[in-house]
Design a protein around this motif. Structure first.
Motif, PDB file in Angstrom:
ATOM      1  N   ALA A  37      -8.370  20.830 -13.844  1.00  0.00           N
ATOM      2  CA  ALA A  37      -8.525  19.469 -14.369  1.00  0.00           C
ATOM      3  C   ALA A  37      -9.453  19.447 -15.579  1.00  0.00           C
ATOM      4  N   SER A  38     -10.472  20.283 -15.561  1.00  0.00           N
ATOM      5  CA  SER A  38     -11.436  20.302 -16.667  1.00  0.00           C
ATOM      6  C   SER A  38     -10.864  20.942 -17.928  1.00  0.00           C
ATOM      7  N   LEU A  39      -9.724  21.635 -17.783  1.00  0.00           N
ATOM      8  CA  LEU A  39      -9.152  22.373 -18.911  1.00  0.00           C
ATOM      9  C   LEU A  39      -7.786  21.848 -19.346  1.00  0.00           C
ATOM     10  N   GLY A  40      -7.491  20.609 -18.973  1.00  0.00           N
ATOM     11  CA  GLY A  40      -6.289  19.973 -19.485  1.00  0.00           C
ATOM     12  C   GLY A  40      -5.047  20.110 -18.646  1.00  0.00           C
ATOM     13  N   PHE A  41      -5.190  20.454 -17.366  1.00  0.00           N
ATOM     14  CA  PHE A  41      -4.053  20.533 -16.456  1.00  0.00           C
ATOM     15  C   PHE A  41      -4.185  19.466 -15.368  1.00  0.00           C
ATOM     16  N   ARG A  42      -3.081  19.211 -14.682  1.00  0.00           N
ATOM     17  CA  ARG A  42      -3.128  18.399 -13.468  1.00  0.00           C
ATOM     18  C   ARG A  42      -3.060  19.348 -12.284  1.00  0.00           C
ATOM     19  N   GLY A  43      -4.181  19.495 -11.583  1.00  0.00           N
ATOM     20  CA  GLY A  43      -4.240  20.382 -10.438  1.00  0.00           C
ATOM     21  C   GLY A  43      -3.882  19.646  -9.162  1.00  0.00           C
ATOM     22  N   VAL A  44      -2.939  20.200  -8.412  1.00  0.00           N
ATOM     23  CA  VAL A  44      -2.494  19.599  -7.151  1.00  0.00           C
ATOM     24  C   VAL A  44      -2.555  20.669  -6.067  1.00  0.00           C
ATOM     25  N   ALA A  45      -3.167  20.352  -4.941  1.00  0.00           N
ATOM     26  CA  ALA A  45      -3.211  21.264  -3.794  1.00  0.00           C
ATOM     27  C   ALA A  45      -2.718  20.503  -2.570  1.00  0.00           C
ATOM     28  N   TRP A  46      -1.709  21.019  -1.918  1.00  0.00           N
ATOM     29  CA  TRP A  46      -1.140  20.292  -0.780  1.00  0.00           C
ATOM     30  C   TRP A  46      -1.712  20.759   0.544  1.00  0.00           C
ATOM     31  N   ASN A  47      -1.456  19.952   1.558  1.00  0.00           N
ATOM     32  CA  ASN A  47      -1.578  20.365   2.947  1.00  0.00           C
ATOM     33  C   ASN A  47      -0.168  20.702   3.419  1.00  0.00           C
ATOM     34  N   MET A  48       0.086  21.965   3.731  1.00  0.00           N
ATOM     35  CA  MET A  48       1.390  22.367   4.243  1.00  0.00           C
ATOM     36  C   MET A  48       1.721  21.536   5.481  1.00  0.00           C
ATOM     37  N   PRO A  49       2.993  21.204   5.723  1.00  0.00           N
ATOM     38  CA  PRO A  49       3.357  20.440   6.911  1.00  0.00           C
ATOM     39  C   PRO A  49       2.678  20.979   8.175  1.00  0.00           C
ATOM     40  N   GLY A  50       2.044  20.058   8.912  1.00  0.00           N
ATOM     41  CA  GLY A  50       1.298  20.414  10.111  1.00  0.00           C
ATOM     42  C   GLY A  50      -0.181  20.645   9.857  1.00  0.00           C
ATOM     43  N   TYR A  51      -0.583  20.727   8.603  1.00  0.00           N
ATOM     44  CA  TYR A  51      -1.984  20.928   8.230  1.00  0.00           C
ATOM     45  C   TYR A  51      -2.570  19.605   7.749  1.00  0.00           C
ATOM     46  N   GLY A  52      -3.847  19.383   8.056  1.00  0.00           N
ATOM     47  CA  GLY A  52      -4.463  18.120   7.677  1.00  0.00           C
ATOM     48  C   GLY A  52      -3.665  16.961   8.252  1.00  0.00           C
ATOM     49  N   LEU A  53      -3.318  16.004   7.393  1.00  0.00           N
ATOM     50  CA  LEU A  53      -2.553  14.841   7.837  1.00  0.00           C
ATOM     51  C   LEU A  53      -1.075  14.950   7.493  1.00  0.00           C
ATOM     52  N   SER A  54      -0.620  16.129   7.060  1.00  0.00           N
ATOM     53  CA  SER A  54       0.800  16.311   6.751  1.00  0.00           C
ATOM     54  C   SER A  54       1.615  16.439   8.031  1.00  0.00           C
ATOM     55  N   THR A  55       2.708  15.719   8.094  1.00  0.00           N
ATOM     56  CA  THR A  55       3.574  15.735   9.268  1.00  0.00           C
ATOM     57  C   THR A  55       4.248  17.096   9.414  1.00  0.00           C
ATOM     58  N   PRO A  56       4.264  17.683  10.622  1.00  0.00           N
ATOM     59  CA  PRO A  56       4.955  18.967  10.815  1.00  0.00           C
ATOM     60  C   PRO A  56       6.449  18.825  10.557  1.00  0.00           C
ATOM     61  N   VAL A  57       7.088  19.946  10.268  1.00  0.00           N
ATOM     62  CA  VAL A  57       8.544  19.960  10.090  1.00  0.00           C
ATOM     63  C   VAL A  57       9.184  20.592  11.316  1.00  0.00           C
ATOM     64  N   GLU A  58      10.432  20.227  11.554  1.00  0.00           N
ATOM     65  CA  GLU A  58      11.225  20.802  12.645  1.00  0.00           C
ATOM     66  C   GLU A  58      12.582  21.236  12.104  1.00  0.00           C
TER      67      GLU A  58
END
Length: 265
Positions: A37-58
């Motif tokens: 972000a400090s160098l002119g990019f949009r940084g995005v980091a996800w929570n893989m499904p089932g991690y954090g508040l991301s819904t698990p996949v089946e």
């Protein structure tokens, strides 16, 4: 359509989507999100499904995880004139990045694979790492206890202490049932025959002391990927981006700024 996974985002500019490993979470790429972000990019980091508040996949498979990742990319880029992202994956996230790059090459502008492998084969170093994790789960160890035992085995003696602390926190915050499913999913992963199909410029980063995905594994992948480059980061183990964040970020930013797709003939 899969549920949209949760993620953190900072900055404006070309989008860099970071996919954590089986013991991670969106915080595992916090240093890179800020640096980008400090160098002119949009940084995005996800929570893989089932991690954090991301819904698990089946089912919990690479196909389903890739569909979730593709959905996130399409949402992120819906209003952007540039419809592709730079995809950065560590460990299991690196395997998933390969899966997405094979399934949806139109969405992947650049590819960075960190401490990962093209396949998990019976008895190899990655398989042994997974087997140990499953044994600990079978023994009823808590995720806190697993984190305290596992992280010293993964990092090098010269690792940045704050990075190790963050990695330990991420591992401890995981759900045991999801970690088991992630480990089991990796055991069926094999994209060796598809590597030659990946056309995006690719950087492979290995840790000098990584025993799970040693430098030789990443170097062999680079030979199989058209136009790929492999770099070994001194003083790092299995978590180069957290053990040596400054050196890792320098490699990453240089690659993002200079790597271009090969012209089509």
């Amino acid at each position: 359509m899969p549920a949209l996974p949760t993620f953190s985002m900072l900055g404006h500019g070309p989008t860099v989507l970071m996919l954590h490993g089986s013991g991670g979470g969106f915080r595992a790429f916090a240093p890179q999100v800020e640096a980008l972000a400090s160098l002119g990019f949009r940084g995005v980091a996800w929570n893989m499904p089932g991690y954090g508040l991301s819904t698990p996949v089946e089912p919990y498979s690479f196909m389903a995880l890739a569909a979730s990742c593709v959905h996130l990319i399409e949402v992120l880029m819906a209003e952007s004139p540039r419809q592709s992202v730079a995809l950065v994956g560590h460990g299991m996230g690196g395997m998933l990045a390969q899966e997405v790059a094979v399934r949806r090459p139109d969405l992947v502008r650049q590819l960075v694979l960190v401490a990962t492998a093209p396949a998990v084969l019976p008895g190899d170093a990655y398989d042994q790492h997974i087997a140990q994790g499953l044994r600990w789960l079978d023994e009823g160890k808590s995720m806190d206890a697993i984190a305290d035992t596992l992280l010293p085995r993964l990092v090098s003696p010269g690792a940045l202490p704050e990075g190790v602390q963050l990695a330990t926190f991420c591992q401890a915050q995981g759900h045991a049932a999801i970690w088991r499913r992630a480990l089991e999913a990796m055991r069926g992963f094999d994209r060796r025959s598809a590597l030659a199909q990946i056309a995006a410029p690719t950087l492979l980063v290995a840790g000098e002391h990584d025993r799970v995905a040693p430098p030789a594994t990443l170097a062999a992948m680079a030979h199989a990927l058209p136009g790929a480059r492999s770099v070994t980061l001194p003083g790092a183990g299995h978590l180069p981006h957290l053990e040596q964040p400054d050196a890792f970020d320098e490699l990453l930013i240089d690659f993002l700024r200079t790597a271009r797709a090969r012209p089509l003939h």
